[in-house]
Design a protein around this motif. Sequence first.
Motif, PDB file in Angstrom:
ATOM      1  N   THR A  64      -6.072   8.597   8.094  1.00  0.00           N
ATOM      2  CA  THR A  64      -4.675   8.326   7.749  1.00  0.00           C
ATOM      3  C   THR A  64      -4.484   6.852   7.407  1.00  0.00           C
ATOM      4  O   THR A  64      -5.163   5.985   7.946  1.00  0.00           O
ATOM      5  CB  THR A  64      -3.728   8.663   8.904  1.00  0.00           C
ATOM      6  OG1 THR A  64      -4.325   8.189  10.092  1.00  0.00           O
ATOM      7  CG2 THR A  64      -3.453  10.127   9.001  1.00  0.00           C
ATOM      8  N   LYS A 109       8.762   5.357  -7.437  1.00  0.00           N
ATOM      9  CA  LYS A 109       9.701   5.199  -6.331  1.00  0.00           C
ATOM     10  C   LYS A 109      10.093   3.746  -6.110  1.00  0.00           C
ATOM     11  O   LYS A 109      10.693   3.407  -5.101  1.00  0.00           O
ATOM     12  CB  LYS A 109       9.157   5.778  -5.036  1.00  0.00           C
ATOM     13  CG  LYS A 109       9.062   7.280  -5.109  1.00  0.00           C
ATOM     14  CD  LYS A 109       8.748   7.858  -3.764  1.00  0.00           C
ATOM     15  CE  LYS A 109       8.608   9.358  -3.912  1.00  0.00           C
ATOM     16  NZ  LYS A 109       8.190   9.997  -2.699  1.00  0.00           N
ATOM     17  N   SER A 126       5.252  -2.175   7.275  1.00  0.00           N
ATOM     18  CA  SER A 126       5.110  -0.733   7.110  1.00  0.00           C
ATOM     19  C   SER A 126       4.692  -0.361   5.692  1.00  0.00           C
ATOM     20  O   SER A 126       4.236   0.744   5.465  1.00  0.00           O
ATOM     21  CB  SER A 126       6.409  -0.034   7.469  1.00  0.00           C
ATOM     22  OG  SER A 126       7.444  -0.535   6.677  1.00  0.00           O
ATOM     23  N   GLN A 127       4.883  -1.290   4.723  1.00  0.00           N
ATOM     24  CA  GLN A 127       4.482  -0.965   3.363  1.00  0.00           C
ATOM     25  C   GLN A 127       3.564  -2.001   2.745  1.00  0.00           C
ATOM     26  O   GLN A 127       3.157  -1.856   1.617  1.00  0.00           O
ATOM     27  CB  GLN A 127       5.722  -0.846   2.453  1.00  0.00           C
ATOM     28  CG  GLN A 127       6.620   0.273   2.833  1.00  0.00           C
ATOM     29  CD  GLN A 127       7.835   0.333   1.944  1.00  0.00           C
ATOM     30  OE1 GLN A 127       7.874  -0.234   0.874  1.00  0.00           O
ATOM     31  NE2 GLN A 127       8.842   1.045   2.393  1.00  0.00           N
ATOM     32  N   PHE A 155       0.842  -1.204   0.000  1.00  0.00           N
ATOM     33  CA  PHE A 155       0.000   0.000   0.000  1.00  0.00           C
ATOM     34  C   PHE A 155       0.874   1.251   0.000  1.00  0.00           C
ATOM     35  O   PHE A 155       2.015   1.243   0.430  1.00  0.00           O
ATOM     36  CB  PHE A 155      -0.967   0.006   1.181  1.00  0.00           C
ATOM     37  CG  PHE A 155      -0.319  -0.118   2.530  1.00  0.00           C
ATOM     38  CD1 PHE A 155      -0.151  -1.340   3.125  1.00  0.00           C
ATOM     39  CD2 PHE A 155       0.105   1.024   3.216  1.00  0.00           C
ATOM     40  CE1 PHE A 155       0.444  -1.447   4.371  1.00  0.00           C
ATOM     41  CE2 PHE A 155       0.684   0.920   4.461  1.00  0.00           C
ATOM     42  CZ  PHE A 155       0.857  -0.321   5.039  1.00  0.00           C
ATOM     43  N   ASN A 156       0.290   2.299  -0.509  1.00  0.00           N
ATOM     44  CA  ASN A 156       1.005   3.555  -0.676  1.00  0.00           C
ATOM     45  C   ASN A 156       1.004   4.345   0.638  1.00  0.00           C
ATOM     46  O   ASN A 156       0.274   4.031   1.552  1.00  0.00           O
ATOM     47  CB  ASN A 156       0.318   4.359  -1.775  1.00  0.00           C
ATOM     48  CG  ASN A 156       1.300   5.186  -2.551  1.00  0.00           C
ATOM     49  OD1 ASN A 156       2.340   5.559  -2.023  1.00  0.00           O
ATOM     50  ND2 ASN A 156       0.984   5.465  -3.780  1.00  0.00           N
ATOM     51  N   GLY A 157       1.804   5.341   0.694  1.00  0.00           N
ATOM     52  CA  GLY A 157       1.824   6.170   1.884  1.00  0.00           C
ATOM     53  C   GLY A 157       3.131   6.901   1.980  1.00  0.00           C
ATOM     54  O   GLY A 157       3.987   6.717   1.134  1.00  0.00           O
ATOM     55  N   PRO A 158       3.337   7.720   2.951  1.00  0.00           N
ATOM     56  CA  PRO A 158       2.355   8.111   3.955  1.00  0.00           C
ATOM     57  C   PRO A 158       1.337   9.082   3.364  1.00  0.00           C
ATOM     58  O   PRO A 158       1.659   9.833   2.468  1.00  0.00           O
ATOM     59  CB  PRO A 158       3.206   8.800   4.998  1.00  0.00           C
ATOM     60  CG  PRO A 158       4.384   9.295   4.249  1.00  0.00           C
ATOM     61  CD  PRO A 158       4.637   8.337   3.145  1.00  0.00           C
ATOM     62  N   GLY A 159       0.149   9.038   3.906  1.00  0.00           N
ATOM     63  CA  GLY A 159      -0.890   9.918   3.396  1.00  0.00           C
ATOM     64  C   GLY A 159      -2.235   9.541   3.982  1.00  0.00           C
ATOM     65  O   GLY A 159      -2.312   8.873   5.020  1.00  0.00           O
ATOM     66  N   ILE A 162       1.385  12.178   0.730  1.00  0.00           N
ATOM     67  CA  ILE A 162       2.071  13.430   1.037  1.00  0.00           C
ATOM     68  C   ILE A 162       3.102  13.717  -0.031  1.00  0.00           C
ATOM     69  O   ILE A 162       3.859  12.830  -0.426  1.00  0.00           O
ATOM     70  CB  ILE A 162       2.709  13.307   2.422  1.00  0.00           C
ATOM     71  CG1 ILE A 162       1.606  13.457   3.442  1.00  0.00           C
ATOM     72  CG2 ILE A 162       3.793  14.333   2.618  1.00  0.00           C
ATOM     73  CD1 ILE A 162       2.053  13.417   4.825  1.00  0.00           C
ATOM     74  N   ASP A 163       3.098  14.910  -0.549  1.00  0.00           N
ATOM     75  CA  ASP A 163       4.051  15.288  -1.587  1.00  0.00           C
ATOM     76  C   ASP A 163       4.518  16.715  -1.352  1.00  0.00           C
ATOM     77  O   ASP A 163       3.752  17.674  -1.442  1.00  0.00           O
ATOM     78  CB  ASP A 163       3.377  15.162  -2.963  1.00  0.00           C
ATOM     79  CG  ASP A 163       4.349  15.488  -4.078  1.00  0.00           C
ATOM     80  OD1 ASP A 163       5.545  15.618  -3.781  1.00  0.00           O
ATOM     81  OD2 ASP A 163       3.911  15.620  -5.225  1.00  0.00           O
TER      82      ASP A 163
END
Lengths: 802, 410
Positions: free
Chosen positions: A259, A715, A289-290, A248-252, A324-325
């Motif tokens: 969240t 990324k 964490s991912q 999964f993507n993140g942080p965001g 977050i970008d």
Amino acid sequence: MRDRPLFLDVAPLVLLFVAAVLLAIIVIENERGWRVMQEIKKEQAALTEQNRAILSKLTDGLKLQPSGTPETPRETAHETPEFKTGDDLLGEVTEGQRCPEPNGDEKAEDGDWLVTAAQEDPKSLNALIEHAADVSGLFYSAHDSLCGRAFKDLKWWEPHLAHAWAKALVCFAYPKDGNAKALADEINAKWDAALKKKLQIRTITAADAEGRPAVRIAIADVNNDYREVLKKDFGARIFTQWWFYVSFNGPGDFMDGKTITPDAVAELLEAKLAAAGVKGQFLAPVKGSQRVVLRLLGDEKNRDAVAAGLKALEASPDNTCKVIDDKSASGKREDRLLGFEQMEDYLAQEKPVFTFFLRKDVKWHDGKPFSGKDAVWTYNTIMDPRILCGPMRNYYQDLESVALVNDDPYTVRFTWFKPYFRAWSQSAEFVPISEAYYHYDDPKEFNTGPKNMNLVGDGAWQLDHWERQKELVFVRNENYYGAKPHFKRQVVQIIKERQVQLQAFEEGKLDYYNLLPSQMKSRENDEAFRGKFNVNISIANNYRYIGWNERNPLFKDKAVRQALTLLVDRERICKETMRGYAVPQHGTVHPDNPAYWKDLDKHAWPFDPERAKKQLAEAGWKDTDGDGVLDKDGVPFRFSLIIRTAVPEFEALASMVKESFAKAGIEVKVNNLDWSALLEKVNHLNFDAVLLGWQLGSGEEDPYQLWHSSQIHEKEHNFCRFVNKEADQIIEDCRRELNPDKRYAKLQRFQQIILNEQPYTFLFVEKRLVAYDNRIQNVQYRLIGGNSDRWWVPVARQKHKE
Amino acid sequence: MTTYILKRLLLMPFMLLGITLISFCIIVLAPGTSATNAGADMNAERLSQEQVQVLQQTFHVGEPLHLRYLYWVGLLQPQPYAIEWRDWCKSKARELADASDDPARHAELIAYIQALNAQQRSAKDFHDPGDALPEKWAALDREIRAQVHVPWRGVLFFDFGQSVATPSLSVSQRLLDALPITLLLNVICFFVIYTAAIPLGIVGAVKHNRLTDRCLTLALFVLYSLPSFWVALLLIKLMVDLPEDYRLPYVGMLSSGAEDLPTLAYLWEGTKHLILPVICLSYVSVASLSRYMRVGMLDVIRADFIRTARAKGCPENTVIYKHALRNSLIPIVTLIGGLLPSLIGGSLLIESIFSIPGMGLLSYQAVLTHDYTVLMANITIGAVLVMLGILTSDLLYLAVDPRIAFEKGA
């Protein structure tokens, strides 16, 4: 001008005189103070010497006492561990041995300093936080790992903090009828002692795993040969476990503003699957964490339903979130949320278990004793999501626990939650840090606190002082338990410009220097240079390549990529731009790696422009409009190649490639970018072709990050979008194959696929060009680097005498 | 006059706001990654939510750009961080305990500090650790919190925040480390430039169009056109070729171990380190400034009052040094204002070649590491100095030349 008062003419002179007198007084006073300081320093040194003498007398006395002597640590350090608790995970305890090959420093004399240069200060001295390549080598010498690869033989593991270790594998299989006891008895009855010995099985028992009855098989080594036998004999009675990896993507935030956390993602997945009507028995999801791993017990119908559900979820238009970008004005950007990476099947969950027996005589640099508690604390710190040690945490994301065995502070056990061929090396190379020094209440304290300006390790080098922007000085750790280095002191000067570093080196202010190919070429045969310095040329542990982004329709066809490789004259690049200090490279595995396919050179693509042109023509690329550029369906063959700026070698290389492509009718625009801008383009997949390199690790590479089809998003490292079903399967199999020979056989096929597909045009492996002051003896370089701890200088030629 | 200065000064904040807003947007949105952005190196894992929380505290990552700018300026104040609250409460309690004469009160405060210490490990929340304290401390906690002075954040309050590249240091700390070095170097350069340029300009003017002047002009033009980084590298190369006794050091401000030298040797050591950078930093300015001086002097020498002075029989030296020199210094004096920012700003190239840890090197590293807080601090200080410098030179015009007036009727 007679009317001017005399005073004004004299005043400046008087003032000047007063100032001179004052200056003189200050200088003289200062001088006196300095003398006093020097005397105090001398006295201090004498006192320390006296203290040391008294202390050594005292300790000598202690040793002579016949009874009641406290055990000196050194004697207990190598005591063989005994476990009477019936621990079946100890397997064969290996007492660590140093590699028998001579180091070449048997006649070495101690003393002198080693002075080197770095371009930049480290950002912090915390080994978990700092990753800058320029100085990271120093952290390795200030901290010790549990075990380490021998310099002379990479397959050989030498003891460091651990003096002995044991490897084991523990497996959990879930019987379909839920009666684990009966199944365990049956297996025990069916498999005779000889078979068990062959499979290295210690015990087969019924156990409770994650709240379910399971058969537990303990194996005395990391040996998974049992798999086939178990499948053949009892496969029908055991649940197959299907593991689904969802990243999964993140942080965001989710689109609804909540969240993104691993828990929330796991909940979301369960809810979506339930809504899609998937039923079945699941083990608790594993949250990283991912990524989240869903584990399904059971039949193939459910497996297909889950896989289809996940695929649908990945493809659905709701699969978005706000990440977050920094670079967007609102601070957030919409991106994809979930990705279904891969599926694995297990008959039994296999957990590699490594037990390390630690030395008892190791002390941190501040004098506090080292124990396994530090290792456990370090693991917990790495896993603390608030700590900024991402790259390191990535390595250990499959490590389930690090714990003491039976509360013995000198026995530590690493348990991995799935079989992974690098589990052993990553456990053995684990570097504990001092809990007493680094402990924190608040993560900010650990991440950026003032403690990071100092360093407390347990290695052969100890930080003396660090003056920012000037120098970083390490002194030899005189209490080091292992072989001490021969230099007394290691100084790293911070010199920003490489050119100035070279001048300082040639003047004799630095002791060694890594030369560029052009610098080496003019010096290698220069007698004046060779009279002062020695040169060591060895093969480096990296390779360079041009990556073709397959998202661009130009590079979609593998025949085109092959043709592009045919157009690159690697021999000439090595000879001309790299001045002969490079070796052509044809695949993703380093030639000195045991997994290297030995026949690769014979099958490699040659430099053959004619064949390339033919192949391009067959693929439909012809110059129909006569402008000198090939085209197909009206699209000209024109693309941009991004390279890193300010490296003359790359610029020369790029123009050579450009010229060669131009002759074949392909127009290349070379784009120079600075490093971070280039990384951003690559990270966001916004490029046609890129000239880059990979730095390789000390052990066997895991091709997953570079070549697996799940790693093609922003990324991630498969930025050229190499997607191949067979390659995926091999990569997945290799990761869980614990037998090196079987793994190498599979990797050979993998290398053939890469050769045929040419996702990169591989260029060359560089050589490491080191020049060093010729007073230094025993300089050796191998794939993993130099043996600087074993360098020495004869007393007669020592520059710095203390 | 006062109105004029006031007008100029009142305009400054608005100009500064504009300058910082534009540079903030450009720096933050520029391509490339900083430490706050995951993926700064190829192996980086994505940041976890908790890490983001840590970064949000210090750098406001993930907030919209305009809010980040307001935080940076100090018009918005962030919530204090848990550990900060705790430290402030602890030090306030310690202060109160030291001040109180009542032993019961003293004991109570000490116990409160210990409770805070004990509670640290379980503090999960980032904003308010006080809630995790045992019930009986609630009243005292509230009382102490009311007394704690929460510091103001942001540039308005002279707080430039934390450095992104080296988060252990505050930006102010890094600036304070670098500033004295650049200042020392540039003040010396300043003197060298003026002491060399003025006599050269005078010679050029006095020997106007004669061989001396022509040679000087040629030499100065050659100097003016040599790039200073190239000269720096040549000088270093020269040092390596010189015999050891004549070499000058070219790395840093002091050699290691210099602290233990006697005072005079220490000073000499420092001076030696300064020679090469000072040469490289000053020669271009010497060349250009002496041109200004020469032109100014020529204008004056041709003036009527000089002819008068000569005619009345003044000795040539008096004519040149007393009458002509004073009047021709006007353009030179006003140039001082323009030098103010460069005194603080430092030189990017020269400082990095000679590894001098001054402001120039700091900015250079900040650019490379995308350290936006440090860059913004440098830009802000630079902008303020440029504006003050321009104001100063305008005022200097006024002071040295009574013919100039900025106001009607003055």
